[in-house]
Design a protein around this motif. Sequence first.
Motif, PDB file in Angstrom:
ATOM      1  N   ASN A  50      65.880  18.321  34.513  1.00  0.00           N
ATOM      2  CA  ASN A  50      65.649  19.294  33.462  1.00  0.00           C
ATOM      3  C   ASN A  50      64.307  19.982  33.715  1.00  0.00           C
ATOM      4  OD1 ASN A  50      65.310  20.732  31.104  1.00  0.00           O
ATOM      5  ND2 ASN A  50      65.601  18.981  29.748  1.00  0.00           N
ATOM      6  N   GLU A  51      64.348  21.285  33.939  1.00  0.00           N
ATOM      7  CA  GLU A  51      63.132  22.087  34.094  1.00  0.00           C
ATOM      8  C   GLU A  51      63.102  23.119  32.981  1.00  0.00           C
ATOM      9  OE1 GLU A  51      63.094  23.851  37.987  1.00  0.00           O
ATOM     10  OE2 GLU A  51      62.088  22.116  38.848  1.00  0.00           O
ATOM     11  N   GLN A  52      62.373  22.839  31.926  1.00  0.00           N
ATOM     12  CA  GLN A  52      62.211  23.754  30.796  1.00  0.00           C
ATOM     13  C   GLN A  52      63.550  24.175  30.195  1.00  0.00           C
ATOM     14  OE1 GLN A  52      59.085  23.939  29.901  1.00  0.00           O
ATOM     15  NE2 GLN A  52      58.461  22.918  31.773  1.00  0.00           N
ATOM     16  N   GLY A  53      64.487  23.237  30.073  1.00  0.00           N
ATOM     17  CA  GLY A  53      65.775  23.529  29.448  1.00  0.00           C
ATOM     18  C   GLY A  53      66.863  23.974  30.394  1.00  0.00           C
ATOM     19  N   THR A  54      66.549  24.134  31.677  1.00  0.00           N
ATOM     20  CA  THR A  54      67.541  24.499  32.683  1.00  0.00           C
ATOM     21  C   THR A  54      67.746  23.305  33.610  1.00  0.00           C
ATOM     22  OG1 THR A  54      66.824  26.804  32.608  1.00  0.00           O
ATOM     23  CG2 THR A  54      68.130  26.138  34.503  1.00  0.00           C
ATOM     24  N   LEU A  55      68.998  22.944  33.838  1.00  0.00           N
ATOM     25  CA  LEU A  55      69.307  21.792  34.681  1.00  0.00           C
ATOM     26  C   LEU A  55      69.587  22.242  36.106  1.00  0.00           C
ATOM     27  CD1 LEU A  55      71.615  19.986  32.145  1.00  0.00           C
ATOM     28  CD2 LEU A  55      69.316  19.294  32.802  1.00  0.00           C
ATOM     29  N   ARG A  56      69.097  21.450  37.065  1.00  0.00           N
ATOM     30  CA  ARG A  56      69.351  21.707  38.484  1.00  0.00           C
ATOM     31  C   ARG A  56      69.537  20.355  39.188  1.00  0.00           C
ATOM     32  NH1 ARG A  56      65.228  19.922  41.301  1.00  0.00           N
ATOM     33  NH2 ARG A  56      63.178  19.850  40.365  1.00  0.00           N
ATOM     34  N   ILE A  57      70.226  20.404  40.314  1.00  0.00           N
ATOM     35  CA  ILE A  57      70.486  19.175  41.071  1.00  0.00           C
ATOM     36  C   ILE A  57      69.177  18.640  41.634  1.00  0.00           C
ATOM     37  CG2 ILE A  57      70.966  20.265  43.282  1.00  0.00           C
ATOM     38  CD1 ILE A  57      73.190  17.544  41.951  1.00  0.00           C
ATOM     39  N   ILE A  58      69.061  17.337  41.733  1.00  0.00           N
ATOM     40  CA  ILE A  58      67.854  16.708  42.260  1.00  0.00           C
ATOM     41  C   ILE A  58      67.734  16.995  43.757  1.00  0.00           C
ATOM     42  CG2 ILE A  58      68.977  14.509  42.734  1.00  0.00           C
ATOM     43  CD1 ILE A  58      66.398  13.128  41.773  1.00  0.00           C
ATOM     44  N   THR A  59      66.505  17.203  44.236  1.00  0.00           N
ATOM     45  CA  THR A  59      66.281  17.444  45.667  1.00  0.00           C
ATOM     46  C   THR A  59      66.152  16.106  46.383  1.00  0.00           C
ATOM     47  OG1 THR A  59      63.882  17.524  45.431  1.00  0.00           O
ATOM     48  CG2 THR A  59      65.074  19.615  45.182  1.00  0.00           C
ATOM     49  N   PRO A  60      66.369  16.089  47.692  1.00  0.00           N
ATOM     50  CA  PRO A  60      66.213  14.834  48.436  1.00  0.00           C
ATOM     51  C   PRO A  60      64.794  14.260  48.327  1.00  0.00           C
ATOM     52  CG  PRO A  60      67.430  16.424  49.752  1.00  0.00           C
ATOM     53  CD  PRO A  60      66.943  17.149  48.538  1.00  0.00           C
TER      54      PRO A  60
END
Length: 178
Positions: free
Chosen positions: A150-160
């Motif tokens: 979660n980055e400021q309310g936006t979800l993204r896949i985790i990086t390696p």
Amino acid sequence: MAVVSRPLERGRSTQARRTVRFTSLLTLVTYLLAFLAIVVVLQQAMVWGQRRLDDLRYGFPRSAHTNGIIRPEDAMGTPTQIITLNIDGQVSTLVLPGGDAAGVQVLEGPYLVGRDGPYAVPHPTLQDINDDGQVDLLVMIRGEAIVYINEQGTLRIITPEERAALMGAAQGEPVGGE
């Protein structure tokens, strides 16, 4: 009357014993094969029953949902709704932020291979895994987790790199190579 002695026929009694042994062995093998057939039929019946139960519980295509406070503005109103879908083995997640249908975010997940791919249920969970004070999304499927940060309310896949740092922190190693 005179008693006449005759030798016993040994061949017949040996042959009779062999026939009894063969019949007993054949009976044992038949019972084992019947038991194996019953086990296979019962196992398939249990798989069929579990799928029908999952059809009632999760529907088909498989879906599950949860809700929670992902964005700061969610705390004032409606929480964010998270719906995970497994459509023919493709896992997708819909994020509907606090009642704002225009702000829908679609997160693509992995393709599931195997015969049970379309039947696996993706379970969403909200948890702060990187200790930044914001809840992150974990989608559990087949015992594995797909992690969305979660980055400021936006979800993204985790990086390696983030995954390696979290794994290192979980094992007690210093983060960042200190």
